[in-house]
Design an enzyme around this catalytic site. Structure first.
Site: not given
Ligand code: 13P
Ligand code: MG
Ligand code: MG
Ligand code: 13P
Length: 366
Positions: A230, A11, A233
């Site tokens: 964090y 991402d 994800k």
């Molecule tokens: P991603 O890991 O897909 O960037 O999503 C992160 C997030 O905090 C979605 O609410």
């Molecule tokens: Mg994202």
């Molecule tokens: Mg993502």
């Protein structure tokens, strides 16, 4: 011919929140792969699932090739540059290190790779999921490689009666890879005992016990183990070879009907059902629901067919309707109980500060 399939996914920025990359970002990635891959990459296909851009490349350099990983890293850097120029959200989100050090594993991007001798016909499935983590594949993998309720071939195909070998990783152990090999069918209770916990144990690979050939490769990246906080994800990718000594395509797809509740969803902090979606789908409700896309390819001498979009079928429209209801059911209880992930999964987030503040206000009664 020996071919390597590599999926490298990151991402590097998205439109309007964690929704999807821009067309221009995708084009920068595509251009870089095309230019730097000349004479190295035989064929490639670039798609996105939610806000994650996946490069599928075929080549002869084997897994963990520095050349291939460098091309992907540069492509994601080019995507990041475009993302910054367009003011996209989370530009460079998954590029956690400043400079390339030989292998993108442990640097943020997710990787699933397999090297094998091509069969005369070589069908395989590309999976990419967003708003979840590698544990999301555990139940579908268990069911399609261990359970005749989903894999009729375990009963009907003599090539599958010996079963499959699972290599499972303890992703909590971040200093080095800690893995265990277990055999289906005799070890299925042990496999289930591990896969029960998708945040700790994830399938890294699966091999046929009949031919010894590799059937599946899954990304095992846990971003918070790399970044220490964090950052997003660990949206996972996976390759599965199908037919012959492996499950039929439909036997691999079958368990996705269940849409198990998986970790991810809003802020990577909730449980939500894994919705099978079409290629290049975006994200919506409550930054989710967690989604998975499956593209079916054939490869010959490294050359890819255009993909067949496996979840683009009226059957999966019916599934998606039911998954929306399942998503709504768990969302009705908001932050409470099973709807939000346990503290151990939130420990890199703001909840830590709240707990610290409250700790000093607690009084122990004498
Ligand atoms: P991603 O890991 O897909 O960037 O999503 C992160 C997030 O905090 C979605 O609410
Ligand atoms: Mg994202
Ligand atoms: Mg993502
Ligand atoms: P076909 O007869 O259409 O090739 O299908 C065989 C099969 O194995 C389906 O799972």
């Amino acid at each position: 011919m020996k071919v390597t399939l590599s999926i490298l996914k990151a991402d590097v920025g998205s439109v309007g929140g964690h929704i999807c990359p821009s067309a221009e970002l995708m084009e920068s990635v595509r251009q870089t792969v095309k230019e730097e891959g000349k004479g190295i990459i035989i064929d490639s296909f670039i798609s996105h699932t939610g806000d994650d851009v996946a490069i599928l490349a075929t080549h002869k350099l084997g897994i963990n090739s520095e050349k291939i990983h460098k091309i992907a890293w540069d492509a994601f850097l080019a995507g990041t540059k475009t993302a910054k120029a367009q003011g996209l959200y989370g530009a460079g989100q998954d590029l956690l290190k400043d400079s390339f050090s030989g292998n993108v594993k442990g640097m943020g991007p997710a990787v699933a790779e397999m090297e094998f001798e091509e069969r005369p016909n070589e069908p395989f499935l590309f999976f990419a999921a967003d708003k979840t983590d590698p544990g999301a594949y555990s139940l579908p993998l268990y069911l399609s490689f261990c359970d005749p309720m989903h894999n009729a071939g375990l009963l009907l195909s003599p090539k599958m009666t010996k079963g499959f070998k699972f290599t499972i990783m303890d992703v909590e152990h971040s200093d080095a890879d800690k893995v265990i090999e277990l055999n289906a069918p005799e070890d299925i209770y042990l496999i289930a005992a591990l896969l029960r916990d998708g945040e700790r144990f994830v399938v890294e690979s699966i091999h046929s016990r009949d031919t010894g050939d590799q059937a599946a490769a899954i990304s095992t990246t846990r971003l918070h183990n790399i970044a220490g906080k964090y950052t997003g994800k660990d949206d996972p990718v996976m390759l599965i070879r199908v037919q012959g000594a492996f499950p039929a395509t439909g036997e691999v797809l079958s368990p996705f009907t269940i849409a198990p509740l998986v970790a991810g969803f809003m802020r990577g902090s909730h449980n939500g059902p894994l919705m099978p979606v079409k290629m290049n789908s975006s994200i919506s409700f409550f930054d989710g629901p967690p989604v998975v896309c499956c593209l079916a390819f054939c490869v010959h001498e490294g050359k890819l067919t255009p993909p067949a979009d496996a979840f683009d079928h009226p059957y999966w429209d019916w599934v998606r309707g039911r998954v929306s209801e399942k998503a709504q059911e768990i969302r009705r209880q908001g932050f409470f109980g099973a709807a939000m992930l346990p503290y151990s999964e939130l420990e890199y987030g703001g909840i830590v500060d709240i707990m610290k503040k409250l700790e000093s206000k607690f009084k122990v009664r004498k």
